[in-house]
Design a protein around this motif. Structure first.
Motif, PDB file in Angstrom:
ATOM      1  N   TYR A   1       1.036  -1.169   0.247  1.00 19.22           N
ATOM      2  CA  TYR A   1       0.066   0.314   0.104  1.00 19.22           C
ATOM      3  C   TYR A   1       0.904   1.043   0.129  1.00 19.22           C
ATOM      4  O   TYR A   1       0.531   2.518  -0.534  1.00 19.22           O
ATOM      5  N   LEU A   2       1.954   1.149   1.022  1.00 20.29           N
ATOM      6  CA  LEU A   2       2.995   2.307   1.131  1.00 20.29           C
ATOM      7  C   LEU A   2       3.376   2.633  -0.389  1.00 20.29           C
ATOM      8  O   LEU A   2       3.359   4.379  -0.231  1.00 20.29           O
ATOM      9  N   GLU A   3       3.981   2.470  -0.652  1.00 20.05           N
ATOM     10  CA  GLU A   3       4.264   1.683  -2.554  1.00 20.05           C
ATOM     11  C   GLU A   3       3.505   3.240  -3.156  1.00 20.05           C
ATOM     12  O   GLU A   3       4.623   3.298  -4.325  1.00 20.05           O
TER      13      GLU A   3
ATOM     14  N   SER B   1      -7.102  -4.039  -5.265  1.00 20.45           N
ATOM     15  CA  SER B   1      -7.317  -5.114  -4.651  1.00 20.45           C
ATOM     16  C   SER B   1      -7.123  -4.848  -2.982  1.00 20.45           C
ATOM     17  O   SER B   1      -7.907  -6.595  -2.582  1.00 20.45           O
ATOM     18  N   LEU B   2      -6.597  -4.177  -2.430  1.00 17.35           N
ATOM     19  CA  LEU B   2      -6.564  -4.107  -1.431  1.00 17.35           C
ATOM     20  C   LEU B   2      -7.682  -3.930  -0.627  1.00 17.35           C
ATOM     21  O   LEU B   2      -7.684  -3.941   0.408  1.00 17.35           O
TER      22      LEU B   2
ATOM     23  N   ILE C   1      -4.396  -5.350  10.805  1.00 14.83           N
ATOM     24  CA  ILE C   1      -3.652  -4.496   9.624  1.00 14.83           C
ATOM     25  C   ILE C   1      -4.749  -4.937   7.791  1.00 14.83           C
ATOM     26  O   ILE C   1      -4.780  -4.064   6.978  1.00 14.83           O
ATOM     27  N   THR C   2      -5.417  -6.053   7.493  1.00 12.48           N
ATOM     28  CA  THR C   2      -6.261  -6.343   6.816  1.00 12.48           C
ATOM     29  C   THR C   2      -7.431  -5.288   6.216  1.00 12.48           C
ATOM     30  O   THR C   2      -8.027  -4.986   5.753  1.00 12.48           O
TER      31      THR C   2
ATOM     32  N   ASP D   1      -9.811   0.137   4.235  1.00 11.46           N
ATOM     33  CA  ASP D   1     -10.331   1.500   4.614  1.00 11.46           C
ATOM     34  C   ASP D   1      -9.788   2.687   4.258  1.00 11.46           C
ATOM     35  O   ASP D   1     -10.029   3.214   3.198  1.00 11.46           O
ATOM     36  N   GLU D   2      -8.268   2.681   5.038  1.00  8.02           N
ATOM     37  CA  GLU D   2      -6.701   3.496   3.429  1.00  8.02           C
ATOM     38  C   GLU D   2      -7.624   3.526   1.673  1.00  8.02           C
ATOM     39  O   GLU D   2      -7.174   4.222   1.207  1.00  8.02           O
TER      40      GLU D   2
END
Length: 206
Positions: free
Chosen positions: A58-60, A79-80, A144-145, A150-151
């Motif tokens: 996610y962060l990348e 996907s996330l 974390i999932t 949500d993010e």
């Protein structure tokens, strides 16, 4: 809510600390169980690796001004957002259950034979704690999932509104928010990997 993974991290750190104290005794008395202990350390490492890998995925993400990477970045967010990562989280759950089985079948007798009573008892209590804390560790994986879901949903709303700068800023803010937790995860993972390597080498001397 920013994920903390307190239970997972504490378990990994306590395991590393305790085995760091008795490692020499165990390495000097290798048995077939040495490989099983390496397997336990590997199973716990897989849980930490899962958390780090999915967070980085996610962060990348960063949307370039010319939108040349728009499709792959949006695909990663989709996907996330879908919650598919939760399925992989359930796969990590299996590692929790496997640890106690290995201890009961292969490690308990070895520890009782090689270590003094107090050391063997401390290790037994740690493994029992891992077993009973299984639910907490699974909650950490769920944490974390859900956070990633949500993010990603929030970022996708910005992306679909063509607010790419705002989306990039939100992801940058998330990186800072989880920075210390990720450092703790990587530090614990490195220590577990070092221990695991030691017992893999020890098992090969049998």
């Amino acid at each position: 809510m920013i994920p903390s993974f307190t239970t997972i991290l504490n378990t990994a750190k306590d395991l590393e600390s305790l085995f760091g104290k008795v490692k020499d005794k165990l390495l000097n008395n290798p048995t077939e169980a040495s490989a099983k202990l390496a397997e336990v350390l590997g199973e716990l490492s897989l849980i930490l690796e899962f958390v780090e890998k999915e967070t980085v995925r996610y962060l990348e993400i960063i949307f370039l001004p010319d939108k040349s990477n728009f499709i792959p970045c949006r695909s990663a967010l989709l996907s996330l957002e879908s919650g598919y990562v939760t399925i992989k989280g359930y796969e990590a759950r299996g590692h929790c259950h496997k640890i106690m089985n290995i201890y009961e079948r292969y490690l308990d007798r070895w520890f009782s034979k090689v270590l003094d009573v107090q050391e063997a008892q401390q290790i037994k209590e740690l493994f029992e704690r891992m077993n009973t804390a299984d639910g907490d560790m699974i909650d950490g994986i769920k944490e974390i999932t859900h956070w990633l879901k949500d993010e990603s949903e929030a970022i996708l709303q910005m992306v679909d509104a063509d607010q790419l700068d705002m989306a990039n800023q939100q992801i940058k803010s998330a990186r800072l928010a989880v920075q210390q937790t990720r450092r703790d995860i990587v530090e614990a993972l490195a220590q577990l990997k070092l221990l695991q390597a030691s017992f893999i080498v020890s098992s090969q001397t049998i």
